[in-house]
Every structure is written in C-alpha cells, then in structure tokens.
Motif scaffolding. Structure first.
Motif, PDB file in Angstrom:
ATOM      1  N   ASN A 251       0.835   4.713  23.783  1.00  0.00           N
ATOM      2  CA  ASN A 251       1.618   4.193  24.501  1.00  0.00           C
ATOM      3  C   ASN A 251       2.120   5.300  25.806  1.00  0.00           C
ATOM      4  N   ASP A 252       2.486   4.723  26.853  1.00  0.00           N
ATOM      5  CA  ASP A 252       2.608   5.552  28.049  1.00  0.00           C
ATOM      6  C   ASP A 252       3.912   6.526  27.812  1.00  0.00           C
ATOM      7  N   GLN A 253       4.945   6.085  27.181  1.00  0.00           N
ATOM      8  CA  GLN A 253       6.128   6.689  26.810  1.00  0.00           C
ATOM      9  C   GLN A 253       5.942   8.048  26.026  1.00  0.00           C
ATOM     10  N   MET A 254       5.006   7.925  25.268  1.00  0.00           N
ATOM     11  CA  MET A 254       4.644   9.083  24.140  1.00  0.00           C
ATOM     12  C   MET A 254       3.704   9.898  25.040  1.00  0.00           C
ATOM     13  N   ALA A 255       2.932   9.306  25.902  1.00  0.00           N
ATOM     14  CA  ALA A 255       2.068  10.068  26.811  1.00  0.00           C
ATOM     15  C   ALA A 255       2.770  10.994  27.640  1.00  0.00           C
ATOM     16  N   LEU A 256       3.898  10.460  28.219  1.00  0.00           N
ATOM     17  CA  LEU A 256       4.927  11.341  29.212  1.00  0.00           C
ATOM     18  C   LEU A 256       5.442  12.733  28.302  1.00  0.00           C
ATOM     19  N   GLY A 257       5.807  12.268  26.927  1.00  0.00           N
ATOM     20  CA  GLY A 257       6.261  13.378  26.085  1.00  0.00           C
ATOM     21  C   GLY A 257       5.553  14.359  25.986  1.00  0.00           C
ATOM     22  N   VAL A 258       3.938  13.932  25.582  1.00  0.00           N
ATOM     23  CA  VAL A 258       2.883  14.900  25.386  1.00  0.00           C
ATOM     24  C   VAL A 258       2.657  15.685  26.763  1.00  0.00           C
ATOM     25  N   ILE A 259       2.594  15.014  27.856  1.00  0.00           N
ATOM     26  CA  ILE A 259       2.342  15.810  29.154  1.00  0.00           C
ATOM     27  C   ILE A 259       3.557  16.828  29.199  1.00  0.00           C
ATOM     28  N   LEU A 267      -0.032  24.977  29.518  1.00  0.00           N
ATOM     29  CA  LEU A 267      -1.217  23.961  29.358  1.00  0.00           C
ATOM     30  C   LEU A 267      -1.268  23.201  30.817  1.00  0.00           C
ATOM     31  N   SER A 268      -2.413  22.911  31.719  1.00  0.00           N
ATOM     32  CA  SER A 268      -2.423  22.149  32.506  1.00  0.00           C
ATOM     33  C   SER A 268      -3.086  20.643  32.115  1.00  0.00           C
ATOM     34  N   VAL A 269      -2.539  19.573  32.742  1.00  0.00           N
ATOM     35  CA  VAL A 269      -3.118  18.331  32.735  1.00  0.00           C
ATOM     36  C   VAL A 269      -3.439  17.780  33.836  1.00  0.00           C
ATOM     37  N   PRO A 282       5.254   0.303  34.623  1.00  0.00           N
ATOM     38  CA  PRO A 282       5.129   0.527  36.079  1.00  0.00           C
ATOM     39  C   PRO A 282       5.273   1.972  36.664  1.00  0.00           C
ATOM     40  N   GLU A 283       5.962   3.013  35.718  1.00  0.00           N
ATOM     41  CA  GLU A 283       6.285   4.171  36.073  1.00  0.00           C
ATOM     42  C   GLU A 283       4.917   5.204  35.816  1.00  0.00           C
ATOM     43  N   ALA A 284       3.750   4.677  35.198  1.00  0.00           N
ATOM     44  CA  ALA A 284       2.865   5.339  34.843  1.00  0.00           C
ATOM     45  C   ALA A 284       1.919   5.925  36.109  1.00  0.00           C
ATOM     46  N   ALA A 285       2.039   5.230  37.207  1.00  0.00           N
ATOM     47  CA  ALA A 285       1.172   5.817  38.376  1.00  0.00           C
ATOM     48  C   ALA A 285       2.089   6.840  39.118  1.00  0.00           C
ATOM     49  N   HIS A 286       3.342   6.961  38.782  1.00  0.00           N
ATOM     50  CA  HIS A 286       3.978   8.004  39.256  1.00  0.00           C
ATOM     51  C   HIS A 286       4.639   9.223  38.594  1.00  0.00           C
ATOM     52  N   PHE A 287       3.845   9.159  37.327  1.00  0.00           N
ATOM     53  CA  PHE A 287       3.616  10.523  36.212  1.00  0.00           C
ATOM     54  C   PHE A 287       3.208  11.621  37.148  1.00  0.00           C
ATOM     55  N   SER A 288       3.466  12.962  36.847  1.00  0.00           N
ATOM     56  CA  SER A 288       2.922  14.144  37.120  1.00  0.00           C
ATOM     57  C   SER A 288       2.138  14.850  35.984  1.00  0.00           C
ATOM     58  N   PRO A 289       0.798  14.394  36.331  1.00  0.00           N
ATOM     59  CA  PRO A 289      -0.062  13.762  37.175  1.00  0.00           C
ATOM     60  C   PRO A 289       0.161  12.390  36.733  1.00  0.00           C
ATOM     61  N   PRO A 290      -0.307  11.552  37.789  1.00  0.00           N
ATOM     62  CA  PRO A 290      -0.555  10.083  37.606  1.00  0.00           C
ATOM     63  C   PRO A 290      -1.453   9.753  36.451  1.00  0.00           C
ATOM     64  N   LEU A 291      -0.985   8.889  35.346  1.00  0.00           N
ATOM     65  CA  LEU A 291      -1.509   8.473  34.292  1.00  0.00           C
ATOM     66  C   LEU A 291      -2.530   7.541  34.134  1.00  0.00           C
ATOM     67  N   THR A 292      -3.449   8.115  33.625  1.00  0.00           N
ATOM     68  CA  THR A 292      -4.886   7.120  33.252  1.00  0.00           C
ATOM     69  C   THR A 292      -4.399   6.531  32.113  1.00  0.00           C
ATOM     70  N   THR A 293      -4.317   5.128  32.147  1.00  0.00           N
ATOM     71  CA  THR A 293      -3.845   4.220  30.959  1.00  0.00           C
ATOM     72  C   THR A 293      -4.575   3.064  30.694  1.00  0.00           C
ATOM     73  N   VAL A 294      -4.238   2.376  29.674  1.00  0.00           N
ATOM     74  CA  VAL A 294      -4.929   0.952  29.487  1.00  0.00           C
ATOM     75  C   VAL A 294      -3.913  -0.065  29.686  1.00  0.00           C
ATOM     76  N   THR A 334      -7.069  12.644  33.826  1.00  0.00           N
ATOM     77  CA  THR A 334      -8.217  12.606  33.120  1.00  0.00           C
ATOM     78  C   THR A 334      -9.220  13.272  34.227  1.00  0.00           C
ATOM     79  N   ARG A 335      -9.998  14.138  33.523  1.00  0.00           N
ATOM     80  CA  ARG A 335     -11.023  14.794  34.369  1.00  0.00           C
ATOM     81  C   ARG A 335     -12.380  15.060  33.473  1.00  0.00           C
ATOM     82  N   SER A 336     -13.535  15.156  34.053  1.00  0.00           N
ATOM     83  CA  SER A 336     -14.302  15.801  33.467  1.00  0.00           C
ATOM     84  C   SER A 336     -14.578  17.278  32.907  1.00  0.00           C
ATOM     85  N   ARG A 337     -14.881  17.666  31.830  1.00  0.00           N
ATOM     86  CA  ARG A 337     -14.912  19.033  31.091  1.00  0.00           C
ATOM     87  C   ARG A 337     -15.654  19.886  32.087  1.00  0.00           C
ATOM     88  N   SER A 338     -16.649  19.461  32.801  1.00  0.00           N
ATOM     89  CA  SER A 338     -17.387  20.245  33.608  1.00  0.00           C
ATOM     90  C   SER A 338     -16.714  20.671  35.020  1.00  0.00           C
TER      91      SER A 338
END
Length: 339
Positions: A251-259, A267-269, A282-294, A334-338
């Motif tokens: 979920n997005d709340q746990m994702a915020l804690g992980v970031i 480490l960088s996200v 609603p807050e997911a688009a305003h995380f730093s960085p904005p969160l890719t989510t389902v 999220t971004r490509s590993r390359s």
C-alpha cells in the motif's frame, strides 16, 4: 421467557426462534403471519421452537416480512484504512443515488459472535440486504454461513458459493505492478506485504509470486507489514543492505515509509531502488518522488456493489463474482535499470 445474554437476562426475540429452528427470521415471520410458501416440516420446526421458547411476537416482528425499508445494512471490519473507507464512501453514494439509506456497523476486530450480533441489529432495522466489507477470510466465513434471510454481498476476494461478491482484483493489480518493474529490467524485486490475515494482502502476495515465477525470477521471503508508514520504514532498514533494485509495496502508506527509510540510509529512489505502491491515495502524486502505484477504481466498486445488491433483491438466483481490474499509474519512483 428470557434467555441468557452474556450473563444478563433478555426477552426472547424472533432471532432466537430462528436460530433454534435453523431457519431465517423471515421464515419465522411467515409462519407467524400464516403466509404460504413455507414447507410443512419447516412450519412444524418453527412452531415447536416458538412453543419451546414461549415466544410472544411483537407487532414489529409480525411486520418484518410484509414491508420494505429501502435500507441496506453495511458491516465493515478492520481499521479505517484508505481502501475500506473509500469503498464505504462510494457505496454510500451509489446507494443514495438509488434512493436507499445505509445503516452502518463498523468494528476494528470482529469475532463470529460480534458479527452475528451486528447482523441481527441490522436485521431488526428491517434492512433489505447486508453488505460486508471484510478484512479477513474469518470475517467472511462468520457471516457467509449464517442464515440471514436477506441477500449478503461480500466486498472482498471471495470464492465460496454462499454469497455474492464484488471486489478489486488485487491479484491482477499485483501482477501488473511486478510486470512494470520487470519490464524496466529489474530482476530482484522484493515485496513488503500487508498483514498475513488480510484477504487483500494475501492476493497481492500471490500476484507478486506468480508474476515473478512466470518471468523465471526468484521470490525472496516476504516482509510483512501492518499497512502503516512506520512498518514500511522498519522494513526499509533491512532493504538498505539488500541487493534488491526494486520493491513492490502493498500500500502507499507503507511505500512512503520505505522511501523515507531508504533515503535515511543514503539510497536514492529511483536511482538505487525503484518503488511501486498500491491504492493511489490522493497524496501519492505528491510524494518525493511522486509514487508509481496501482490505482483502484472505488467509484466503480461502489456502483458495482449497489448494482449487485439490486440484482439480488430482484431475486437473481446467481451469486456473481465480480472483480474490477486496477491499473498501474506510472510516476517518478520507478525507472529503468539502464538509466
């Protein structure tokens, strides 16, 4: 006659008669009102239960089967998390549009007795159906096997044949999240899950594992959280030293804690680790960085639940299993590993 109720005496109710006779309270009411469509053997059982309990029906009990209330009962179990709260909100809206009122019973922790008591309270209000927003399989089983006498619609991943169900397809959403990360070139994709007893969390774990397996990738042990940012932060500490380059968080709340935790560890996200959440709060688009989510479509979920209620009230014999597929919303976490 009175019966014991947790050490206190109370008057016998139509629900006590129904329980002793093994029928619904509507069937008891049909017998009391001498209505047809009751089998002789069933009528005999009800009459014996009435005599055994020395039950005297009230006018309200006699009227239970003869009037419509345009009221739906709703039982919600679990905490005030974003998903269940949004489901309740948009179901209320859909019911209002259909000119139905909703009577709500909410409980943080529910055992079988508490759920049965909540259902009986709603049935005494002559609700026409009961909607259960369930957090665990135990909650579903507690009501799905009860003879309620009104349609039961479960809002949760649910496979049993005793109730209709409408749910978000959490399994498909999890697979889409993992597929997004894999297509960016990530091969070590960890998972921070919700509580083990949560139906939604279980489906997301299953989707994560199956998508990894389909791509020939290895599933490492799940990191089990409790939906809170604090539990995400805690698991982020162990992820700081892992070789993982991507994490699917349930979920997005746990994702915020992980970031937050990864950044505190230097480490960088998404530079070092890509993160995908679930819910699109609603807050997911305003995380730093904005969160890719389902993203879950709660507006559609509310409408589909109400449509199922109305179909069941129209004596639809089918018990539908409706699952709404969520979608991945790509943002900057999220971004490509390359790259």
């Amino acid at each position: 006659m009175v019966v014991a109720d947790e050490g206190k005496a109370r008057a016998v109710t139509i629900f006590d008669v129904a329980r002793l006779a093994g029928v619904s309270h509507q069937t008891v009411s049909r017998v009391l009102n001498d209505l047809p469509n009751v089998r002789p053997s069933t009528r005999e059982r009800v009459e014996k239960a009435i005599a055994q309990l020395r039950y005297t029906p009230s006018q309200a009990a006699r009227a239970l089967v003869t009037r419509r209330s345009r009221t739906i009962g709703l039982i919600q179990t679990g905490g005030p998390d974003y998903g269940p709260s949004s489901t309740l909100l948009y179901f209320n809206e859909a019911a209002r549009e259909a000119r139905y009122a909703v009577s709500i019973a909410s409980m943080l922790e529910a055992d079988a007795a508490a759920l049965r008591s909540a259902a009986e309270l709603l049935l005494r209000q002559n609700v026409e159906a009961i909607v259960l927003i369930a957090s665990t399989a135990k909650d579903v089983a507690s009501l799905a096997h009860e003879e309620l006498g009104v349609p039961l619609i479960v809002v949760a991943p649910h496979e049993e044949g005793s109730a209709a169900s409408v749910a978000i397809d959490h399994y498909a959403g999890a697979r889409a999240a993992v597929a997004h990360l894999a297509e960016l070139g990530h091969v070590d994709i960890r998972h921070v899950s919700g509580p083990e007893q949560s139906l939604e969390a279980r489906e997301r774990v299953r989707g994560w594992r199956d998508e990894l397996s389909a791509r020939g990738l290895v599933a490492t042990p799940v990191l089990t959280g409790d939906w809170s940012p604090a539990s995400g932060y805690l698991h982020g500490q162990s992820l700081r030293t892992s070789p993982a380059t991507a994490v699917f968080v349930a979920n997005d709340q746990m994702a915020l804690g992980v970031i937050h935790s990864l950044r505190d560890g230097g480490l960088s996200v998404p530079g070092d680790v890509s993160i995908v959440g679930f819910d699109d709060i609603p807050e997911a688009a305003h995380f730093s960085p904005p969160l890719t989510t389902v993203r879950q479509d709660f507006v559609r979920l509310g409408r589909d639940v109400m449509a199922t209620v109305l179909a069941q009230l129209d004596d639809d014999a089918e018990l539908p299993r409706t699952a709404i597929t969520p979608s991945v919303i790509e943002r900057e976490s999220t971004r490509s590993r390359s790259e």
